[in-house]
Scaffold this active site. Structure first.
Site, mmCIF file in Angstrom:
data_model
loop_
_atom_site.group_PDB
_atom_site.id
_atom_site.type_symbol
_atom_site.label_atom_id
_atom_site.label_comp_id
_atom_site.label_asym_id
_atom_site.label_seq_id
_atom_site.Cartn_x
_atom_site.Cartn_y
_atom_site.Cartn_z
ATOM 1 C CB SER A 46 4.731 5.413 -4.285
ATOM 2 O OG SER A 46 3.719 4.767 -5.014
ATOM 3 C CD GLU A 54 -0.737 5.418 -6.926
ATOM 4 O OE1 GLU A 54 -1.106 4.248 -7.855
ATOM 5 O OE2 GLU A 54 -1.659 6.318 -6.751
ATOM 6 C CE1 TYR A 73 0.930 5.069 -0.101
ATOM 7 C CE2 TYR A 73 1.133 5.462 -2.500
ATOM 8 C CZ TYR A 73 1.742 4.868 -1.320
ATOM 9 O OH TYR A 73 2.792 4.188 -1.520
HETATM 10 P P1 NAP Z 1 2.346 -2.779 3.834
HETATM 11 O O1 NAP Z 1 2.432 -4.163 3.733
HETATM 12 O O2 NAP Z 1 0.937 -1.946 3.752
HETATM 13 O O3 NAP Z 1 3.070 -2.388 5.029
HETATM 14 C C1 NAP Z 1 3.210 -0.946 5.652
HETATM 15 C C2 NAP Z 1 4.102 -1.142 6.899
HETATM 16 O O4 NAP Z 1 3.933 -0.079 7.522
HETATM 17 C C3 NAP Z 1 3.138 -2.141 7.950
HETATM 18 O O5 NAP Z 1 4.441 -2.827 8.778
HETATM 19 C C4 NAP Z 1 2.347 -1.285 8.856
HETATM 20 O O6 NAP Z 1 2.411 -1.675 10.215
HETATM 21 C C5 NAP Z 1 3.632 0.013 9.129
HETATM 22 N N1 NAP Z 1 2.822 1.160 9.362
HETATM 23 C C6 NAP Z 1 1.761 1.780 9.149
HETATM 24 N N2 NAP Z 1 1.549 2.846 9.934
HETATM 25 C C7 NAP Z 1 2.519 3.005 10.618
HETATM 26 C C8 NAP Z 1 2.961 3.898 11.657
HETATM 27 N N3 NAP Z 1 2.295 4.994 11.813
HETATM 28 N N4 NAP Z 1 4.065 3.788 12.378
HETATM 29 C C9 NAP Z 1 4.840 2.546 12.035
HETATM 30 N N5 NAP Z 1 4.642 1.713 11.278
HETATM 31 C C10 NAP Z 1 3.266 1.843 10.413
HETATM 32 O O7 NAP Z 1 3.088 -1.805 2.527
HETATM 33 P P2 NAP Z 1 4.123 -2.577 1.602
HETATM 34 O O8 NAP Z 1 3.492 -3.002 0.446
HETATM 35 O O9 NAP Z 1 5.084 -3.384 2.535
HETATM 36 O O10 NAP Z 1 4.948 -1.092 1.297
HETATM 37 C C11 NAP Z 1 6.132 -0.653 1.947
HETATM 38 C C12 NAP Z 1 6.444 0.881 1.676
HETATM 39 O O11 NAP Z 1 6.756 0.897 0.345
HETATM 40 C C13 NAP Z 1 5.421 1.710 2.068
HETATM 41 O O12 NAP Z 1 5.643 2.757 2.567
HETATM 42 C C14 NAP Z 1 4.518 1.560 0.605
HETATM 43 O O13 NAP Z 1 3.899 3.198 0.592
HETATM 44 C C15 NAP Z 1 5.553 1.721 -0.228
HETATM 45 N N6 NAP Z 1 5.259 1.410 -1.721
HETATM 46 C C16 NAP Z 1 4.959 0.093 -1.977
HETATM 47 C C17 NAP Z 1 4.736 -0.315 -3.084
HETATM 48 C C18 NAP Z 1 3.878 -1.737 -3.569
HETATM 49 O O14 NAP Z 1 3.711 -1.984 -4.534
HETATM 50 N N7 NAP Z 1 3.850 -2.453 -2.471
HETATM 51 C C19 NAP Z 1 5.137 0.532 -4.065
HETATM 52 C C20 NAP Z 1 5.698 1.701 -3.865
HETATM 53 C C21 NAP Z 1 6.005 2.061 -2.631
HETATM 54 P P3 NAP Z 1 1.137 -2.630 10.500
HETATM 55 O O15 NAP Z 1 1.519 -4.124 10.220
HETATM 56 O O16 NAP Z 1 0.997 -2.503 12.016
HETATM 57 O O17 NAP Z 1 -0.117 -2.275 9.844
HETATM 58 N N1 GDD Z 2 -7.299 -2.473 -4.336
HETATM 59 C C1 GDD Z 2 -8.257 -2.618 -5.353
HETATM 60 N N2 GDD Z 2 -9.649 -3.236 -5.135
HETATM 61 N N3 GDD Z 2 -7.820 -1.892 -6.409
HETATM 62 C C2 GDD Z 2 -8.737 -2.223 -7.566
HETATM 63 C C3 GDD Z 2 -9.927 -2.815 -7.250
HETATM 64 C C4 GDD Z 2 -10.329 -3.561 -6.153
HETATM 65 O O1 GDD Z 2 -11.202 -3.924 -5.877
HETATM 66 N N4 GDD Z 2 -10.626 -2.526 -8.568
HETATM 67 C C5 GDD Z 2 -9.737 -2.125 -9.255
HETATM 68 N N5 GDD Z 2 -8.693 -1.770 -8.682
HETATM 69 C C6 GDD Z 2 -7.770 -0.907 -9.496
HETATM 70 C C7 GDD Z 2 -7.373 0.360 -8.533
HETATM 71 O O2 GDD Z 2 -8.387 1.265 -8.790
HETATM 72 C C8 GDD Z 2 -6.060 0.675 -9.017
HETATM 73 O O3 GDD Z 2 -6.277 1.190 -10.236
HETATM 74 C C9 GDD Z 2 -5.231 -0.687 -9.464
HETATM 75 O O4 GDD Z 2 -6.609 -1.609 -9.330
HETATM 76 C C10 GDD Z 2 -4.300 -0.968 -8.343
HETATM 77 O O5 GDD Z 2 -4.771 -0.835 -6.882
HETATM 78 P P1 GDD Z 2 -4.141 -1.495 -5.704
HETATM 79 O O6 GDD Z 2 -3.766 -2.826 -5.953
HETATM 80 O O7 GDD Z 2 -4.925 -1.120 -4.470
HETATM 81 O O8 GDD Z 2 -2.514 -0.796 -5.912
HETATM 82 P P2 GDD Z 2 -2.253 0.928 -6.081
HETATM 83 O O9 GDD Z 2 -1.676 0.965 -7.392
HETATM 84 O O10 GDD Z 2 -3.415 1.753 -5.960
HETATM 85 O O11 GDD Z 2 -1.064 1.044 -5.169
HETATM 86 C C11 GDD Z 2 0.000 0.192 -4.787
HETATM 87 O O12 GDD Z 2 1.003 0.546 -5.678
HETATM 88 C C12 GDD Z 2 1.571 1.758 -5.636
HETATM 89 C C13 GDD Z 2 2.710 1.844 -6.264
HETATM 90 O O13 GDD Z 2 2.313 2.280 -7.664
HETATM 91 C C14 GDD Z 2 0.272 0.282 -3.313
HETATM 92 O O14 GDD Z 2 1.075 -0.770 -2.838
HETATM 93 C C15 GDD Z 2 0.874 1.689 -2.901
HETATM 94 O O15 GDD Z 2 1.440 1.480 -1.460
HETATM 95 C C16 GDD Z 2 2.003 1.728 -3.931
HETATM 96 O O16 GDD Z 2 2.666 3.047 -3.801
#
Ligand code: NAP
Ligand code: GDD
Length: 351
Positions: free
Chosen positions: A131, A133, A154
């Site tokens: 990520s 992050e 995280y």
């Molecule tokens: P998500 O929608 O929150 O999906 C997370 C998945 O992980 C869900 O299927 C969840 O199952 C499963 N999971 C959670 N805990 C588990 C456990 N203990 N054992 C097995 N499965 C488990 O996340 P996403 O946005 O698809 O992201 C996918 C991956 O990419 C994550 O690793 C996230 O950290 C990473 N990532 C995401 C982003 C982004 O912007 N989306 C960016 C960078 C990296 P349940 O459905 O049962 O909760």
């Molecule tokens: N969720 C959330 N809710 N975020 C808020 C809010 C709120 O009410 N108000 C402001 N924010 C700001 C957060 O503080 C953060 O700076 C930004 O919005 C984005 O928050 P999220 O959408 O929760 O995403 P993230 O950037 O923290 O994390 C996501 O992206 C990562 C990749 O950079 C997640 O998908 C992570 O799993 C992923 O790794």
């Protein structure tokens, strides 16, 4: 011979798109699902296949990345060519409330899966969901050379997972790739992430279900892209000649305030009337500025995102309006159609 893929996190946003993509390419897909007291499979209902039927290509197994024995057994039984480790406690704010649990799932879960693969002695290509992050306090633009400075439990757990992925590649010659993905969103995004909170909130305001939305830090900047384009790149990484690590993002960054303004104006609403501050959404430390430099992926994977910030916002507002029974402006869906990106019909029942 068709290939076999194994996906942890298949019920999540990315897992569902990836499974759909791999099935469309003729893969047999094995997905790990967690036992929960209510259904957690809404995002994959449209690709679910009855296991009693013949010729089933999607197979679901109960498992959990915190249960190493379940991983070892499943890797041995399913004999995958490719493993995608997408499972995570993926909410950054929640990782401050559940720091040890987040470390167990995101960190230890990764090494347990890598060990299961290593000990199986099978020839597997492995994808790790890293990520942006992890860059945390490091100033933009961020690329593969940028120093990691995590600002949350995280991100710290993801840094550990990234480095064991690299270590197992260097120590054991495993084909491991780490995709350092910047934020990617879609109509299937969880509703507590900020993009979806905004777009679904707008739909609920228009449907007169709510009249106010509470947010935390509006100044944070993110590089937001479209999830289906990112999941295809996960696959591309594993098709390369050599395993490597890649930064994936759009190279464009916007603040949360910009996101709110863009989405509300597209929906014809004055945002100031509906947005309030709530301290509970602030983080003990937040990442201020993420902006990718995806030059390496552009060069080596041919990465060129079609969906950019404005289109992404329109796509998400359109589908969220449909989900509450309203007629959307339609520019987002039209954009998907025009660009051949509307390959799934499941967005109207998002998770
Ligand atoms: P998500 O929608 O929150 O999906 C997370 C998945 O992980 C869900 O299927 C969840 O199952 C499963 N999971 C959670 N805990 C588990 C456990 N203990 N054992 C097995 N499965 C488990 O996340 P996403 O946005 O698809 O992201 C996918 C991956 O990419 C994550 O690793 C996230 O950290 C990473 N990532 C995401 C982003 C982004 O912007 N989306 C960016 C960078 C990296 P349940 O459905 O049962 O909760
Ligand atoms: N969720 C959330 N809710 N975020 C808020 C809010 C709120 O009410 N108000 C402001 N924010 C700001 C957060 O503080 C953060 O700076 C930004 O919005 C984005 O928050 P999220 O959408 O929760 O995403 P993230 O950037 O923290 O994390 C996501 O992206 C990562 C990749 O950079 C997640 O998908 C992570 O799993 C992923 O790794």
């Amino acid at each position: 011979m068709s290939k076999t893929a194994f996906i942890t996190g298949i019920t999540g946003q990315d897992g569902s798109y990836l499974a759909e993509f791999l099935l469309s390419r003729g893969y047999e897909v094995h997905g790990v699902i967690r036992r929960t007291s209510t259904f957690n499979t809404q995002r994959i209902t449209h690709i679910f296949q009855d296991p009693h039927e013949a010729d089933v290509h999607l197979k679901l197994h109960y498992g959990d990345v915190t249960d190493a024995s379940s991983l070892s057994l499943l890797i041995r039984e399913t004999e995958p060519d490719e493993v995608y480790n997408l499972a995570a406690q993926s909410h950054v704010r929640v990782s401050f409330d559940l720091p040890q649990y987040t470390a167990m799932v995101n960190g230890v879960g990764t090494i347990s899966l890598l060990e299961a693969i290593r000990q199986s002695k099978q020839d597997v290509r492995y994808y790790q969901a890293s990520s942006s992050e992890m860059f945390g306090a490091s100033p933009p633009p961020q690329n593969e050379q940028t120093i990691f400075h995590p600002l949350s439990p995280y991100a710290a757990a993801k840094v550990y997972a990234h480095w064991v992925t690299v270590n197992y590649r260097e120590a054991y010659g495993m084909f491991n790739c780490s995709g350092i993905l910047f934020n990617h969103e879609s109509p299937r995004r969880g509703r507590t992430f900020v993009t979806r909170k905004v777009t679904h909130g707008i739909a609920e305001i228009l449907a007169k279900k709510i009249d106010v939305l509470y947010f935390g830090n509006l100044d944070a900047k993110r590089d937001w892209g479209y999830a289906p384009e990112y999941t295809e790149l996960m696959w591309k990484m594993l098709q390369a000649d050599k395993p490597d690590d890649y930064v994936i993002g759009t190279g464009e960054s916007h603040s949360v305030r910009d996101l709110i303004i863009e989405a509300f104006s597209y929906a014809g609403l004055e945002w100031e009337k509906y947005i309030k501050h709530d301290e509970r959404y602030m983080r003990p430390s937040d990442v201020n500025y993420l902006l990718s430099d995806p030059s390496k992926a552009r060069k080596k994977l041919g990465w060129n995102p079609k969906v950019r910030f404005k289109e992404l916002v329109r796509i998400m507002v359109d589908y969220d309006m449909l989900s509450v029974g309203l007629e959307p402006p339609g520019e987002g869906i039209e954009f998907l159609k025009k660009n051949g990106l509307l390959w799934s019909n499941s967005e109207e029942t998002p998770g």
